[in-house]
Design a protein around this motif. Structure first.
Motif, short mmCIF file in Angstrom:
data_model
loop_
_atom_site.label_atom_id
_atom_site.label_comp_id
_atom_site.label_asym_id
_atom_site.label_seq_id
_atom_site.Cartn_x
_atom_site.Cartn_y
_atom_site.Cartn_z
N ASP A 163 0.83 -1.21 0.00
CA ASP A 163 0.00 0.00 0.00
C ASP A 163 0.86 1.26 0.00
O ASP A 163 0.40 2.33 -0.44
CB ASP A 163 -0.92 0.03 1.22
N PHE A 164 2.09 1.20 0.54
CA PHE A 164 2.95 2.41 0.54
C PHE A 164 4.41 1.98 0.59
O PHE A 164 4.74 0.88 1.04
CB PHE A 164 2.62 3.32 1.73
N VAL A 165 5.31 2.91 0.09
CA VAL A 165 6.76 2.78 0.25
C VAL A 165 7.26 4.13 0.73
O VAL A 165 6.94 5.17 0.15
CB VAL A 165 7.46 2.39 -1.07
N TYR A 166 8.05 4.15 1.79
CA TYR A 166 8.46 5.40 2.42
C TYR A 166 9.98 5.40 2.59
O TYR A 166 10.56 4.43 3.07
CB TYR A 166 7.79 5.50 3.79
N ASN A 167 10.59 6.54 2.14
CA ASN A 167 12.04 6.71 2.26
C ASN A 167 12.33 7.29 3.63
O ASN A 167 11.93 8.43 3.95
CB ASN A 167 12.55 7.66 1.15
N LEU A 168 13.07 6.54 4.43
CA LEU A 168 13.36 6.97 5.79
C LEU A 168 14.47 8.00 5.85
O LEU A 168 14.62 8.70 6.87
CB LEU A 168 13.74 5.75 6.66
N ASP A 169 15.25 8.12 4.76
CA ASP A 169 16.35 9.08 4.79
C ASP A 169 15.85 10.50 4.52
O ASP A 169 16.22 11.44 5.23
CB ASP A 169 17.42 8.71 3.76
N ASN A 170 15.06 10.68 3.45
CA ASN A 170 14.56 12.03 3.18
C ASN A 170 13.12 12.23 3.63
O ASN A 170 12.50 13.26 3.34
CB ASN A 170 14.69 12.35 1.69
N LEU A 171 12.56 11.21 4.29
CA LEU A 171 11.20 11.30 4.88
C LEU A 171 10.17 11.67 3.84
O LEU A 171 9.39 12.62 3.97
CB LEU A 171 11.18 12.31 6.04
N SER A 172 10.14 10.92 2.72
CA SER A 172 9.15 11.18 1.67
C SER A 172 8.62 9.84 1.16
O SER A 172 9.27 8.80 1.28
CB SER A 172 9.79 11.96 0.52
N PHE A 173 7.41 9.89 0.62
CA PHE A 173 6.77 8.70 0.08
C PHE A 173 7.30 8.40 -1.30
O PHE A 173 7.34 9.27 -2.17
CB PHE A 173 5.26 8.88 -0.01
N VAL A 174 7.68 7.15 -1.54
CA VAL A 174 7.98 6.68 -2.89
C VAL A 174 6.68 6.22 -3.53
O VAL A 174 6.40 6.50 -4.69
CB VAL A 174 9.00 5.53 -2.86
#
Length: 642
Positions: free
Chosen positions: A80-91
């Protein structure tokens, strides 16, 4: 009165009911058990499949993540979602976007809650030196779980902490949440029954509800089949039983009528023509009747002879009592008169011998009559119980024999050991005195040298008196015969010694009435006789008491009509005690009985009731009630005789 055929019918009905119930139970248990086991097996298989589906789903998310990030697959079904933990944004943005707030603890649990309270199954990976988090909402996961099967077959529910993910098709979600909070193994929902299996998968609780309504339908079907089976079986058995009754009733009626004809002297035998088992009964009865007729005639002859013998014995005793006692008393009287009139010492000694011989004859007659009364009138010999110290009896008898023993050259002594510890006993003073008169008299009679030693032991519940002599003793083979009337052994009771051979039979009878025991033990020199009595109350003492004496005493102070009323009250109170179910009820009725005995001068009964009251702390309630059953029987016997 029910006929034998009715009893047989009732037995058949009873057997039919038992058989029907057992058959229905067997069918129900077998069928229900098989289907229930099948449902449980299906549930276990389904639960394992769902568990594998969740684990595979978790692996599929990982595959899709790498395909998506490598660009080989732009269509994501399981994530349902992919989230980049380094730049804190949704892929890949979730359908309901919200600001994310998470911690490493949340990640380790693999469950993530965003601001909109959406629950996710998550995982995280490194890709191209960057760290990503991805996941699927538990609602979507549960939809996938529930889509794999026909609607109504099963329901899957996911729970994390206190939140439940329940399919939208379930109407009563709140009700189901309350039910599942108890972790049941079976529930009922929307007129359906479900078997429940649950476990913990990926840090959340997973419930699988398998539709088992078929079990309810089976139960209802089996109930209907059972009812039909019972009704049909009843109708069939009813017809069979009526036929059996007719086959039983007719021969029995014929046999009964035949017996009545024999009884009323209209016939000398039963007449029955059918060739079956009842003919054997007829033949046996006719044979028995002939044999009994012969036996009855013989018994009538024997009874007439016994009556003549009994009357002859009674007449002999009356003649002996009157024709011998009277002249003996006359002889004794004239002996006293002659002693006063003559001067010769030799003649006076002869007269004293005559008087002593006359007294011995009277004593033997008294003992003979006493033994005869014990045998022929045992039901009329009763106890008069009272509390006394048995040492009083021993000292009284010893004082009588002490001078006699001194003249004979033997010693009579009472062992002084533990005498101060001897307590009172509830016994019949006169009968205890007679017992030890006979025992000590035997010891005196058969001891020519040495001594006679009397010892008394208080054993707590019992009092034991031992009489040891140094006489001629008794042979072991004659021990069992010593209590027989008129038996004398070659040595111990030989005809060289004076006596009738009835002393120990009197002792045995009176000791047994008091609930005691008597033992004879041959010694190297002499004989040891032990007599023991229960100190307190027992059933033997109660069964041998004489309330008639109490009733006679009561007649002196109350009228006849009042006496009948008192006896009825006593009988009712005894009945209440016997039927009591509690210790308090027993005690209250005992106290009431004590008051009745005291106020109406029932001295002996009062003494007995006092003794039972005193034993309450030591006896069980059941034993106390047994005492009063004997008490009640005694009073009923007396009331009947009155």
């Amino acid at each position: 009165m029910k006929s034998f055929a009715d009893k047989v019918s009732k037995s058949l009905y009873f057997n039919y009911i038992i058989f029907s119930i057992v058959m229905v139970l067997i069918i129900f248990i077998a069928t229900y058990g098989i289907i229930k086991q099948n449902v449980q097996n299906n549930l276990n298989i389904l639960f394992k499949n769902k568990e594998d589906f969740i684990n595979n789903y978790y692996l599929d998310m990982t595959d899709e993540f790498f395909s998506y990030m490598l660009g080989t697959n732009q269509e994501i079904e399981n994530i349902d979602f992919v989230y980049n933990l380094d730049n804190l944004s949704f892929v890949k943005t979730p359908e309901t976007q919200s600001s994310f707030s998470f911690s490493y603890e949340d990640l380790s649990k693999q469950i993530y809650v965003n601001d909109s309270n959406q629950l996710y199954l998550i995982n995280w990976q490194y890709f191209d030196t960057k760290r990503y988090i991805y996941g699927v909402s538990l609602e979507n996961l549960n939809k996938a779980l529930n889509s794999e099967g026909q609607t109504g077959d099963f329901i899957s529910v996911i729970k994390y902490n206190d939140r439940y993910i329940i399919p939208n098709s379930v109407v009563f979600k709140s009700k189901l949440e309350n039910i599942l909070s108890e972790y049941p193994s079976k529930i009922s929902l929307e007129n359906n029954s479900y078997e429940v299996l649950y476990g913990n998968i990926r840090s959340f609780d997973f419930f699988l509800l398998y539709n088992s309504t078929v079990l309810l339908q089976l139960r209802n079907t089996l109930i209907i089949i059972a009812a039909i089976f019972l009704v049909l079986g009843f109708l069939i058995s009813r017809t069979n039983i009526q036929y059996i009754k007719s086959q039983i009733s007719e021969p029995i009626t014929s046999i009964v009528n035949g017996i009545k004809n024999v009884k009323n002297n209209r016939s000398k035998e039963i007449i029955y023509s059918e060739d079956d088992e009842f003919r054997l009964i007829k033949d046996e009865f006719n044979s028995l009747y002939k044999s009994l007729s012969k036996t009855i005639k013989e018994l009538e002859i024997s009874e007439n002879n016994l009556k003549k013998n009994s009357e002859f014995k009674s007449n002999i005793l009356k003649i002996l009592s009157h024709e011998i006692r009277t002249p003996i008393h006359t002889i004794m009287g004239f002996s006293d008169i002659l002693q006063m009139k003559i001067d010769s010492e030799e003649d006076k000694e002869n007269l004293r011998t005559i008087k002593k011989s006359s007294e011995d004859i009277l004593n033997k007659f008294d003992r003979l009559f006493e033994r005869s009364k014990i045998e022929s009138e045992s039901d009329e010999i009763k106890l008069k119980l009272s509390k006394f110290n048995i040492l009083d009896v021993i000292f009284e008898i010893s004082s009588k024999y002490e001078s006699m023993c001194r003249k004979k050259g033997i010693k009579l002594k009472i062992s002084e050991e533990n005498l101060e510890q001897i307590g009172d006993s509830l016994l019949d003073y006169k009968k205890v005195k007679r017992i030890f008169e006979e025992v000590i008299d035997n010891a005196y009679k058969f001891t020519d040298e040495g001594e006679i030693t009397i010892s008394v032991e208080d054993e707590g519940d019992e009092i034991e008196v031992s009489v040891r002599d140094t006489g001629i003793g008794v042979k072991t083979e004659n021990m069992d015969l010593l209590y027989d009337s008129f038996f004398q052994t070659e040595n111990y009771l030989s005809r060289k010694k004076d006596g009738l051979g009835i002393g120990l039979s009197i002792v045995k009878s009176y000791v047994t009435m008091l609930g005691g025991q008597v033992f004879l033990e041959p010694l190297d020199e002499g004989t040891l006789v032990k007599v023991s009595f229960p100190k307190g109350i027992n059933k033997q003492k109660i069964s041998n008491i004489d309330p008639l004496e109490d009733i006679k005493n009561a007649q002196k102070i109350i009228e006849q009509n009042d006496l009948k009323r008192v006896l009825n009250i006593i009988s009712n109170t005894l009945e209440n005690i016997v039927k009591s179910t509690s210790e308090d009820s027993v005690y209250s009725n005992m106290v009431e009985l004590q008051s009745i005995f005291k106020s109406n001068n029932f001295v002996n009964s009062y003494e007995i009731n006092t003794e039972i009251l005193n034993s309450l702390k030591e006896k069980e309630t059941r034993e106390i009630i047994d005492y009063y059953k004997e008490f009640k029987n005694v009073y009923e016997t007396v009331s009947y005789s009155l």
